[in-house]
Write an enzyme that holds these catalytic residues in place. Structure first.
Site, PDB file in Angstrom:
ATOM      1  N   ARG A 126     -54.042 -32.570  10.260  1.00 23.56           N
ATOM      2  CA  ARG A 126     -53.344 -31.889  11.601  1.00 23.56           C
ATOM      3  C   ARG A 126     -51.805 -31.872  11.408  1.00 23.56           C
ATOM      4  NH1 ARG A 126     -56.392 -35.997  14.210  1.00 23.56           N
ATOM      5  NH2 ARG A 126     -58.433 -34.966  14.860  1.00 23.56           N
ATOM      6  N   LYS A 148     -45.030 -17.913   9.650  1.00 25.54           N
ATOM      7  CA  LYS A 148     -46.579 -17.339   9.575  1.00 25.54           C
ATOM      8  C   LYS A 148     -47.106 -17.853   8.512  1.00 25.54           C
ATOM      9  CE  LYS A 148     -46.913 -12.928  12.157  1.00 25.54           C
ATOM     10  NZ  LYS A 148     -47.124 -11.319  12.161  1.00 25.54           N
ATOM     11  N   GLU A 190     -40.470  -4.626   1.469  1.00 23.87           N
ATOM     12  CA  GLU A 190     -39.951  -5.137   2.719  1.00 23.87           C
ATOM     13  C   GLU A 190     -38.794  -5.036   2.958  1.00 23.87           C
ATOM     14  OE1 GLU A 190     -42.449  -6.286   4.602  1.00 23.87           O
ATOM     15  OE2 GLU A 190     -44.186  -7.487   3.580  1.00 23.87           O
ATOM     16  N   LYS A 232     -34.847 -10.425   9.525  1.00 23.72           N
ATOM     17  CA  LYS A 232     -35.955 -11.306   9.849  1.00 23.72           C
ATOM     18  C   LYS A 232     -35.713 -12.421  10.683  1.00 23.72           C
ATOM     19  CE  LYS A 232     -40.361 -13.052   8.741  1.00 23.72           C
ATOM     20  NZ  LYS A 232     -41.504 -12.879   8.059  1.00 23.72           N
ATOM     21  N   GLU A 242     -44.751 -13.823  17.950  1.00 20.43           N
ATOM     22  CA  GLU A 242     -45.442 -12.511  18.262  1.00 20.43           C
ATOM     23  C   GLU A 242     -45.748 -12.203  19.551  1.00 20.43           C
ATOM     24  OE1 GLU A 242     -46.811 -11.023  14.359  1.00 20.43           O
ATOM     25  OE2 GLU A 242     -47.993  -9.349  15.618  1.00 20.43           O
ATOM     26  N   ARG A 246     -41.624  -9.265  17.780  1.00 20.27           N
ATOM     27  CA  ARG A 246     -41.948  -9.646  16.346  1.00 20.27           C
ATOM     28  C   ARG A 246     -42.885  -8.716  15.778  1.00 20.27           C
ATOM     29  NH1 ARG A 246     -42.630 -15.486  13.432  1.00 20.27           N
ATOM     30  NH2 ARG A 246     -43.078 -14.507  11.542  1.00 20.27           N
ATOM     31  N   ASN A 250     -44.058  -5.841  11.414  1.00 19.20           N
ATOM     32  CA  ASN A 250     -45.332  -5.459  11.192  1.00 19.20           C
ATOM     33  C   ASN A 250     -45.300  -3.735  10.799  1.00 19.20           C
ATOM     34  OD1 ASN A 250     -48.898  -6.027  11.258  1.00 19.20           O
ATOM     35  ND2 ASN A 250     -47.481  -7.892  11.311  1.00 19.20           N
ATOM     36  N   HIS A 253     -47.717  -1.984   8.365  1.00 22.25           N
ATOM     37  CA  HIS A 253     -48.567  -3.235   7.877  1.00 22.25           C
ATOM     38  C   HIS A 253     -50.055  -2.729   8.633  1.00 22.25           C
ATOM     39  CE1 HIS A 253     -45.217  -5.179   6.700  1.00 22.25           C
ATOM     40  NE2 HIS A 253     -45.917  -6.180   6.098  1.00 22.25           N
ATOM     41  N   HIS A 257     -52.210  -3.177   5.599  1.00 18.01           N
ATOM     42  CA  HIS A 257     -53.282  -4.277   5.315  1.00 18.01           C
ATOM     43  C   HIS A 257     -54.602  -3.840   5.216  1.00 18.01           C
ATOM     44  CE1 HIS A 257     -50.668  -7.892   7.401  1.00 18.01           C
ATOM     45  NE2 HIS A 257     -50.520  -7.558   6.079  1.00 18.01           N
ATOM     46  N   HIS A 270     -49.237  -6.316  -1.948  1.00 20.41           N
ATOM     47  CA  HIS A 270     -49.169  -6.222  -0.299  1.00 20.41           C
ATOM     48  C   HIS A 270     -47.797  -5.175  -0.227  1.00 20.41           C
ATOM     49  CE1 HIS A 270     -48.295  -7.247   3.679  1.00 20.41           C
ATOM     50  NE2 HIS A 270     -46.819  -7.553   3.324  1.00 20.41           N
TER      51      HIS A 270
HETATM   52  N1  LIG Z   1     -46.042 -15.024   5.941  1.00 16.46           N
HETATM   53  C1  LIG Z   1     -45.262 -14.015   6.071  1.00 16.46           C
HETATM   54  O1  LIG Z   1     -44.624 -13.904   7.102  1.00 16.46           O
HETATM   55  C2  LIG Z   1     -45.538 -12.870   5.062  1.00 16.46           C
HETATM   56  C3  LIG Z   1     -44.506 -12.070   4.905  1.00 16.46           C
HETATM   57  C4  LIG Z   1     -44.847 -10.865   3.967  1.00 16.46           C
HETATM   58  C5  LIG Z   1     -45.732 -11.016   2.859  1.00 16.46           C
HETATM   59  N2  LIG Z   1     -46.597 -12.096   3.163  1.00 16.46           N
HETATM   60  C6  LIG Z   1     -47.656 -12.454   2.162  1.00 16.46           C
HETATM   61  O2  LIG Z   1     -47.098 -12.505   0.872  1.00 16.46           O
HETATM   62  C7  LIG Z   1     -47.991 -12.140   0.034  1.00 16.46           C
HETATM   63  C8  LIG Z   1     -47.292 -11.283  -1.197  1.00 16.46           C
HETATM   64  O3  LIG Z   1     -46.376 -12.081  -1.630  1.00 16.46           O
HETATM   65  P1  LIG Z   1     -45.674 -11.738  -2.998  1.00 16.46           P
HETATM   66  O4  LIG Z   1     -45.162 -10.405  -2.965  1.00 16.46           O
HETATM   67  O5  LIG Z   1     -44.577 -12.633  -3.047  1.00 16.46           O
HETATM   68  O6  LIG Z   1     -46.487 -11.724  -4.199  1.00 16.46           O
HETATM   69  P2  LIG Z   1     -47.422 -12.983  -4.853  1.00 16.46           P
HETATM   70  O7  LIG Z   1     -47.051 -14.240  -3.946  1.00 16.46           O
HETATM   71  O8  LIG Z   1     -48.605 -12.814  -5.098  1.00 16.46           O
HETATM   72  O9  LIG Z   1     -46.477 -13.310  -6.167  1.00 16.46           O
HETATM   73  C9  LIG Z   1     -46.712 -12.210  -7.174  1.00 16.46           C
HETATM   74  C10 LIG Z   1     -46.680 -12.785  -8.603  1.00 16.46           C
HETATM   75  O10 LIG Z   1     -45.461 -12.910  -9.131  1.00 16.46           O
HETATM   76  C11 LIG Z   1     -45.417 -14.215  -9.889  1.00 16.46           C
HETATM   77  N3  LIG Z   1     -43.968 -14.714  -9.921  1.00 16.46           N
HETATM   78  C12 LIG Z   1     -43.644 -15.177  -8.600  1.00 16.46           C
HETATM   79  N4  LIG Z   1     -42.184 -15.486  -8.738  1.00 16.46           N
HETATM   80  C13 LIG Z   1     -41.740 -15.201 -10.002  1.00 16.46           C
HETATM   81  C14 LIG Z   1     -40.684 -15.408 -10.856  1.00 16.46           C
HETATM   82  N5  LIG Z   1     -39.473 -15.913 -10.301  1.00 16.46           N
HETATM   83  N6  LIG Z   1     -40.959 -15.192 -12.294  1.00 16.46           N
HETATM   84  C15 LIG Z   1     -42.033 -14.656 -12.507  1.00 16.46           C
HETATM   85  N7  LIG Z   1     -42.995 -14.675 -12.144  1.00 16.46           N
HETATM   86  C16 LIG Z   1     -42.833 -14.747 -10.793  1.00 16.46           C
HETATM   87  C17 LIG Z   1     -46.488 -15.002  -9.507  1.00 16.46           C
HETATM   88  O11 LIG Z   1     -46.921 -15.997 -10.508  1.00 16.46           O
HETATM   89  C18 LIG Z   1     -47.458 -14.198  -8.897  1.00 16.46           C
HETATM   90  O12 LIG Z   1     -48.552 -13.877  -9.722  1.00 16.46           O
HETATM   91  C19 LIG Z   1     -49.215 -11.287   0.590  1.00 16.46           C
HETATM   92  O13 LIG Z   1     -50.357 -12.348   0.680  1.00 16.46           O
HETATM   93  C20 LIG Z   1     -48.732 -11.049   1.937  1.00 16.46           C
HETATM   94  O14 LIG Z   1     -49.353 -10.996   2.988  1.00 16.46           O
HETATM   95  C21 LIG Z   1     -46.397 -13.037   4.121  1.00 16.46           C
HETATM   96  O1  LIG Z   2     -43.139 -12.133   9.953  1.00 18.55           O
HETATM   97  C1  LIG Z   2     -43.921 -11.374  10.418  1.00 18.55           C
HETATM   98  O2  LIG Z   2     -44.333 -11.478  11.660  1.00 18.55           O
HETATM   99  C2  LIG Z   2     -44.430 -10.188   9.713  1.00 18.55           C
HETATM  100  O3  LIG Z   2     -45.214  -9.360  10.326  1.00 18.55           O
HETATM  101  C3  LIG Z   2     -43.939 -10.140   8.180  1.00 18.55           C
HETATM  102  C4  LIG Z   2     -44.972  -9.228   7.312  1.00 18.55           C
HETATM  103  O4  LIG Z   2     -44.016  -8.771   6.326  1.00 18.55           O
HETATM  104  C5  LIG Z   2     -46.015 -10.003   6.759  1.00 18.55           C
HETATM  105  O5  LIG Z   2     -46.616  -9.230   5.881  1.00 18.55           O
HETATM  106  C6  LIG Z   2     -47.081 -10.924   7.684  1.00 18.55           C
HETATM  107  O6  LIG Z   2     -47.635 -11.615   6.780  1.00 18.55           O
HETATM  108  C7  LIG Z   2     -47.987 -10.178   8.432  1.00 18.55           C
HETATM  109  O7  LIG Z   2     -48.409 -10.678   9.315  1.00 18.55           O
HETATM  110  P1  LIG Z   2     -49.726 -10.401  10.309  1.00 18.55           P
HETATM  111  O8  LIG Z   2     -49.780 -11.029  11.397  1.00 18.55           O
HETATM  112  O9  LIG Z   2     -49.823  -8.929  10.365  1.00 18.55           O
HETATM  113  O10 LIG Z   2     -50.932 -11.044   9.356  1.00 18.55           O
HETATM  114 ZN   LIG Z   3     -45.405  -7.900   4.856  1.00 18.22          ZN
END
Ligand SMILES: NC(=O)c1ccc[n+]([C@@H]2O[C@H](COP(=O)([O-])OP(=O)(O)OC[C@H]3O[C@@H](n4cnc5c(N)ncnc54)[C@H](O)[C@@H]3O)[C@@H](O)[C@H]2O)c1
Ligand SMILES: O=C(O)C(=O)C[C@@H](O)[C@H](O)[C@H](O)COP(=O)(O)O
Ligand SMILES: [Zn+2]
Length: 365
Positions: A126, A148, A190, A232, A242, A246, A250, A253, A257, A270
């Protein structure tokens, strides 16, 4: 947003309270900070095989030096592993290795590792503490901030998840030196988004410094990272869960997405999908008379200048529209878009007539 010191950015909301430690080679001091925050813990570093090969001893060394005992766990690379099965495997590993509420999960990777680890931290027993140590540009400017967390479901991207803030974020810009080009571009996507939604100067800087950005000039890159983080943090502090504004994070997106999902997370990463989504939604905004062609042209030119895509190919329009209907922002099944008024200004909760959306997608398919 408040700066506690030149290298610490505070994130403060009624439910979130943590600092982002930004700089070059900040892993060791971050370990010390963490030991003060969460003393006497066992640290579970969750990462990818590639990253553990590159940095495993560096990251565990920094934590051990600060007094943590460490375990590492590698999840498979790529968006396709951001799912409930991978989370379940991680729970099993944590339980087998004796992780408890006094342990801390360290997400060492990009957004995939960060979202998945955060989700596991939110749900295992939890909720146990976790920290973000972003290694991609995208994770540094976006996914490591704002709490998130989540995984994908077969019916939609990030469908299962929760808002669960990290206890701290360690943004070590030196880690970017090994980042592959495609991943670098995803982070830029981004950052362009941050400029469009809330920072005209950031956007203009990217237009002016496109070549330096492509060459990964560290001074320019540091400025981009700091400004994008600032956007951000501002938005998340105003609306952590959100309920309203917030949603502007998106931008691009809704279509992005859907593009990722219809191609089974294998064709577009992404950042690429978001770049295409931003280009299309800018065109949509122009078609609806909300923004001038000049603003839309500036966005297209910047994306293309950076080497990002602005269109897709070979995707069924109806399928894309069906998938979009599952978007989390939809209200009573009606998709809500974030549209662009100008560079630096967007509007959210916008409905778009189906025929306009269809004609846009048909034109770009
Ligand atoms: N939570 C949020 O607010 C939020 C915001 C934006 C995106 N996201 C999510 O993030 C994801 C995409 O993340 P991403 O673009 O970081 O891709 P990713 O996490 O898939 O990483 C990309 C690749 O790069 C490699 N890599 C990472 N850092 C490295 C480094 N320093 N040197 C060498 N290789 C490296 C990794 O091994 C990986 O295979 C998506 O799932 C998206 O939905 C979430
Ligand atoms: O932080 C947020 O809020 C965002 O929307 C950031 C986005 O770049 C990110 O890809 C996020 O994971 C999208 O969220 P979702 O709620 O649309 O799944
Ligand atoms: Zn994003």
């Amino acid at each position: 947003m408040s700066m506690s010191s030149p290298h610490q950015i505070a994130v403060r909301t009624p439910t979130e309270n943590y600092d982002i430690h930004v700089g070059q080679d900040v892993l060791v001091p971050f370990g010390q900070h963490l030991a003060e925050l969460l003393p006497g813990r066992k640290a579970f570093v969750v990462s990818h095989p590639t990253l553990l090969d590159l940095y495993g001893p560096t990251v565990t060394g920094a934590l051990q030096q600060a007094g943590f005992t460490t375990e590492t766990y590698a999840v498979p690379e790529g968006e396709t592993s951001k799912n409930l099965q991978t989370a379940a495997d991680l729970y099993t590993h944590l339980a087998t290795c004796g992780a408890d509420r006094r342990s801390v999960l360290c997400a060492f990777g990009g957004g995939v590792v960060g979202d998945l680890t955060g989700f596991a931290a939110a749900t295992y027993m939890r909720g146990i503490p976790f920290v973000q140590i972003p290694t991609t540009l995208l994770a540094m400017v976006d996914s490591s901030i704002g709490g998130k967390t989540g995984v994908n479901h077969e019916l939609g991207k990030n469908m299962i998840g929760s808002f669960y803030p990290p206890r701290a974020v360690c943004t070590d810009i030196a880690l970017l030196r090994s980042l592959p080009e495609r991943e670098y571009l995803c982070g830029l996507s981004e950052i362009v988004k941050a400029g469009v939604i809330d920072d005209t100067e950031l956007f203009t800087l990217m237009e002016r410094e496109t070549e330096a950005i492509r060459q990964r000039d560290e001074a320019v890159l540091t400025t981009l990272i700091e400004r994008a983080i600032a956007v951000k943090v501002r938005v998340v502090e105003e609306d952590p869960t959100e309920q309203g504004v917030r949603a502007i994070l998106n931008f691009g997106h809704t279509i992005g997405h859907a593009l990722e999902a219809v191609t089974a997370y294998e064709q577009y990463s992404h950042g690429e999908a978001v770049a295409i989504g931003m280009a299309l939604v800018a065109k949509l905004s122009e078609m609806l008379g909300l923004c001038e062609p000049e603003a839309r042209n500036r966005l297209f030119s910047l994306l293309e200048g950076l080497g990002l895509p602005v269109a897709y190919a070979d995707i069924d329009t109806q399928r894309l529209i069906e998938v979009m209907a599952h978007d989390k922002k939809a209200i009573d099944g009606v998709v809500q878009f974030i549209l662009m008024r100008d560079i630096g200004s967007v509007v959210y909760r916008q409905q778009v007539p189906t025929d306009v959306l269809e004609s846009l997608l048909v034109e770009y398919a």
